[in-house]
Scaffold this active site. Structure first.
Site, PDB file in Angstrom:
ATOM      1  N   ASP A  88       0.853  -1.184   0.000  1.00 29.09           N
ATOM      2  CA  ASP A  88       0.000   0.000   0.000  1.00 29.09           C
ATOM      3  C   ASP A  88       0.889   1.234   0.000  1.00 29.09           C
ATOM      4  O   ASP A  88       1.797   1.352   0.829  1.00 29.09           O
ATOM      5  CB  ASP A  88      -0.918   0.021   1.225  1.00 29.09           C
ATOM      6  CG  ASP A  88      -1.921   1.168   1.154  1.00 29.09           C
ATOM      7  OD1 ASP A  88      -2.743   1.159   0.218  1.00 29.09           O
ATOM      8  OD2 ASP A  88      -1.881   2.063   2.016  1.00 29.09           O
ATOM      9  N   ASP A 477     -30.361 -24.139  26.759  1.00 26.68           N
ATOM     10  CA  ASP A 477     -29.665 -23.347  27.775  1.00 26.68           C
ATOM     11  C   ASP A 477     -30.467 -23.340  29.071  1.00 26.68           C
ATOM     12  O   ASP A 477     -31.587 -23.857  29.131  1.00 26.68           O
ATOM     13  CB  ASP A 477     -29.414 -21.923  27.271  1.00 26.68           C
ATOM     14  CG  ASP A 477     -28.114 -21.322  27.813  1.00 26.68           C
ATOM     15  OD1 ASP A 477     -27.775 -21.608  28.983  1.00 26.68           O
ATOM     16  OD2 ASP A 477     -27.445 -20.572  27.084  1.00 26.68           O
ATOM     17  N   GLY A 503     -32.669 -26.329  29.869  1.00 31.26           N
ATOM     18  CA  GLY A 503     -31.978 -27.500  30.390  1.00 31.26           C
ATOM     19  C   GLY A 503     -30.541 -27.180  30.749  1.00 31.26           C
ATOM     20  O   GLY A 503     -30.037 -26.091  30.465  1.00 31.26           O
ATOM     21  N   PHE A 505     -26.690 -28.628  30.272  1.00 30.54           N
ATOM     22  CA  PHE A 505     -26.030 -29.595  29.400  1.00 30.54           C
ATOM     23  C   PHE A 505     -25.126 -30.577  30.152  1.00 30.54           C
ATOM     24  O   PHE A 505     -24.638 -31.537  29.567  1.00 30.54           O
ATOM     25  CB  PHE A 505     -25.277 -28.932  28.236  1.00 30.54           C
ATOM     26  CG  PHE A 505     -24.332 -27.811  28.595  1.00 30.54           C
ATOM     27  CD1 PHE A 505     -23.249 -28.008  29.438  1.00 30.54           C
ATOM     28  CD2 PHE A 505     -24.517 -26.543  28.048  1.00 30.54           C
ATOM     29  CE1 PHE A 505     -22.375 -26.983  29.737  1.00 30.54           C
ATOM     30  CE2 PHE A 505     -23.642 -25.502  28.340  1.00 30.54           C
ATOM     31  CZ  PHE A 505     -22.565 -25.719  29.193  1.00 30.54           C
ATOM     32  N   ARG A 520     -18.072 -20.928  22.188  1.00 33.86           N
ATOM     33  CA  ARG A 520     -17.445 -20.211  23.305  1.00 33.86           C
ATOM     34  C   ARG A 520     -17.894 -20.784  24.657  1.00 33.86           C
ATOM     35  O   ARG A 520     -18.219 -20.053  25.592  1.00 33.86           O
ATOM     36  CB  ARG A 520     -17.755 -18.708  23.228  1.00 33.86           C
ATOM     37  CG  ARG A 520     -17.115 -18.030  22.027  1.00 33.86           C
ATOM     38  CD  ARG A 520     -17.443 -16.540  21.990  1.00 33.86           C
ATOM     39  NE  ARG A 520     -16.955 -15.858  23.176  1.00 33.86           N
ATOM     40  CZ  ARG A 520     -15.740 -15.327  23.302  1.00 33.86           C
ATOM     41  NH1 ARG A 520     -14.877 -15.412  22.296  1.00 33.86           N
ATOM     42  NH2 ARG A 520     -15.386 -14.707  24.411  1.00 33.86           N
TER      43      ARG A 520
END
Length: 614
Positions: A88, A477, A503, A505, A520
């Site tokens: 550039d 979740d 729920g 996990f 994440r």
């Protein structure tokens, strides 16, 4: 022909020039380089105000051009070129950057400023060495700049307009061209430095950089006096594929861009005693002052200065202070810090938001990180006071600072507090920023159902539904998260593709799906919990099903991917978790029955890893 010896070593390599400039192509072709032209699609919209010098802006633009091409070519055929060259060129007059004029009036304004004055031509160059192994992409970036000083004659109005009407200024930085066939040469009174740099590519410095990268001189071979000529041809002849000669020796790294760390360029001069002249303290001082910049950003968000400037700007510092009931002096200094770091523009009319601030820091923006800033200010900032304890003892600071228990993860504590919506907004903003890149990183059209574990507001689920009309996505979740997820639904009529199921996990039965998504989440947990979750997913996932992980990938040496390295430390502070490299994720997934582990860099705040259940 100077470069021809080294070009012999590149005959079996894919070299790409990420530029459509005919002048750069001509310069490199005449030097003997064989390359393919792939013009970069990088939008040159970096905020000039956020860079301390014009050449820093040019180098960053060159780097982004080259990285865009490398990543695009890798995603297209899963094989990146060996080398991508980006460049550039800008013109700078008294610190003001002049790029290509947008029209003849703009060209006249630029050339009038240059008339009778000396200015600088900067070209930033990035050399990106690529290695694609095991589905990942490893990028090693070397960059430099060259400055040439150019003095213009005093230009008459007649000469100015005659040159402008020739059409030559409209595709050149600063509005003029220079070379044996360029009309702009008649404007130049004197030139000091590499004349090819003014044409768009500093060939001499490029040659030296190649010699430095591929055959660093031994200490005893270093010249005692400064050499301004191109290195002797035989320094190129030993370039080859022997050990240590090329990039990517360490295996797949999941597209890790590895710029030179500040101060590390001096490591090769270990035989020379460092001094404050040879190793300036700038990088150390920037690290020491870094927290001050973060606090300035947090304060601007807390006081909603950016919202105010969006609604009523441009405003002077005095006007801003009056509207937020603050003191004018400190308010002006806070605004000036925001200008220096590219968040605000400052003109005679006052302060206004840059595109960076408008996109990410307005409290109600679609891709807002405003709540993330506030969350870091309110809840993460003070936890770093415990960093020395974590390093010494390995203890989770929340057991002391937040009176949390081992059975109550940090996220659950926030989901059950009055700060829940702010935390959800923070996570929503993070995922929105990267959702489209994640959804399109792989072709997921073969899946008909997906389950996003810990999917919170459904930001990724809704994007997957947009990209794949035949895909039904379940967000799984905590009940206290699901009850507020409706506040984050996108505008428009619901499609029925996205559903929410409450729920836990770790405790409850996982919904059935062809594709499980963990975005994440794994980085929050220690290894035993990660194995426990992957084991539950493996038992639920049918053979041929998929698992999509969204995390920041560390490079294999855990030292170059700066954002991921810092985030890994952050996970230790917050949750006793950590980030991982692609090889670590591959080992984890294979241990739980997943194969064909592939990674794609999104070019954003997280990477995507896809695996198939055996």
């Amino acid at each position: 022909m100077v470069l021809y010896p080294v070009m012999r070593k590149f005959l079996d390599k894919r070299v790409v020039l990420a530029s459509a400039s005919p002048r750069r192509q001509e310069i490199l072709s005449h030097a003997g380089l064989r390359f393919t032209v792939v013009p970069s699609k990088f939008k040159e919209n970096l905020s000039k105000a956020s860079f301390p010098t014009p050449y820093a802006y040019a180098m960053e633009t060159a780097k982004q051009k080259a990285l865009e091409v490398a990543r695009r070519m890798h995603q297209k055929d899963l094989r990146a070129p060996d080398i991508v060259i980006g460049a550039d060129t800008i013109v700078a007059l008294e610190g003001l950057i002049l790029e290509k004029p947008v029209d003849k009036t703009d060209a006249y304004s630029m050339l009038s400023r240059l008339s009778g004055k000396e200015h600088s031509v900067f070209t930033g160059v990035a050399i990106v060495q690529c290695s694609s192994q095991g589905g990942g992409l490893d990028l090693d970036v070397s960059e430099f700049y060259e400055e040439t000083r150019v003095r213009f004659s005093q230009l008459s109005e007649e000469l100015l307009w005659e040159y402008i009407h020739s059409g030559e200024p409209l595709d050149k930085a600063g509005g003029y061209g220079y070379g044996t066939q360029a009309l702009g040469s008649v404007l130049v009174e004197a030139i000091h430095g590499d004349f090819l740099n003014v044409r768009g590519f500093p060939l001499n410095r490029f040659c030296k950089k190649l010699a430095e990268l591929y055959h660093p001189p031994r200490p005893e071979d270093r010249p005692r006096e400064k050499q301004d000529s191109i290195p002797a041809v035989d320094t190129f002849d030993r370039l080859g594929d022997s050990e240590g000669a090329g990039p990517g020796q360490g295996g797949a790294r999941g597209d890790r861009c590895r710029p030179r760390a500040p101060g590390r360029e001096h490591a090769k001069d270990a035989d020379c005693k460092p001094s404050v002249e040879s190793v300036p303290p700038t990088a150390v001082l920037e690290l020491i002052d870094g927290y001050k910049v973060s606090k300035a950003l947090f304060t601007a968000c807390k006081m909603k200065l950016l919202d105010l400037l969006r609604d009523e700007g441009p405003l002077s510092a005095l006007d801003v202070a009056r509207k937020i009931d603050a003191t004018a002096g400190p308010t002006g200094r806070l605004l000036d810090v925001c200008v220096a770091f590219g968040l605000l523009d400052k003109t005679e009319r006052g302060y206004s938001n840059t595109p960076l601030a408008s996109l990410y820091l307005l409290s109600d923006g679609e891709h807002s990180l405003h709540s993330l800033a506030l969350h870091n200010d309110n809840h993460t900032w003070h936890l770093y006071n415990h960093l020395d304890s974590i390093v010494r003892e390995g203890a989770n600071p929340h057991q002391r600072a937040l009176q949390s228990t081992a059975d109550s993860p940090f996220q659950e504590s926030f989901y059950q507090s009055r700060e829940k919506l702010q935390f959800m907004r923070a996570m929503h903003g993070l995922i929105k920023v990267v959702a489209r890149q994640v959804a399109t990183a792989f072709d997921l059209s073969g899946f008909t159902s997906a389950c996003d574990l810990g999917g919170s507001t459904g930001a990724l689920a809704y994007e997957l539904a947009r990209q794949y009309p035949g895909l039904k996505v379940t967000v799984f979740d905590l009940p206290e998260v699901i009850e507020d997820a409706e506040y984050f639904q996108p505008h428009g009529p619901p499609t029925g593709q996205v559903s929410f199921v409450p729920g836990h996990f770790f405790r409850d039965t996982l919904p059935e799906a062809d594709l499980y998504i963990v975005c994440r989440i794994l980085h929050d947990w220690p290894d035993d919990k990660v194995h426990q979750l992957l084991s539950r997913i493996s038992r639920s996932c049918k053979p041929g099903g998929g698992l999509l992980l969204v995390e920041m990938l560390l490079d294999e040496d855990k030292r170059e991917a700066r954002s991921a390295v810092v985030q890994s430390l952050n996970m230790a502070v917050l949750f006793q978790g950590r980030e991982r490299s692609l090889s670590e994720y591959r080992s984890l997934l294979q241990a739980h029955g997943f194969t064909d582990v592939r990674a794609v860099s999104t070019g954003s705040i997280a990477d995507a890893v896809l695996a198939t259940r055996a």
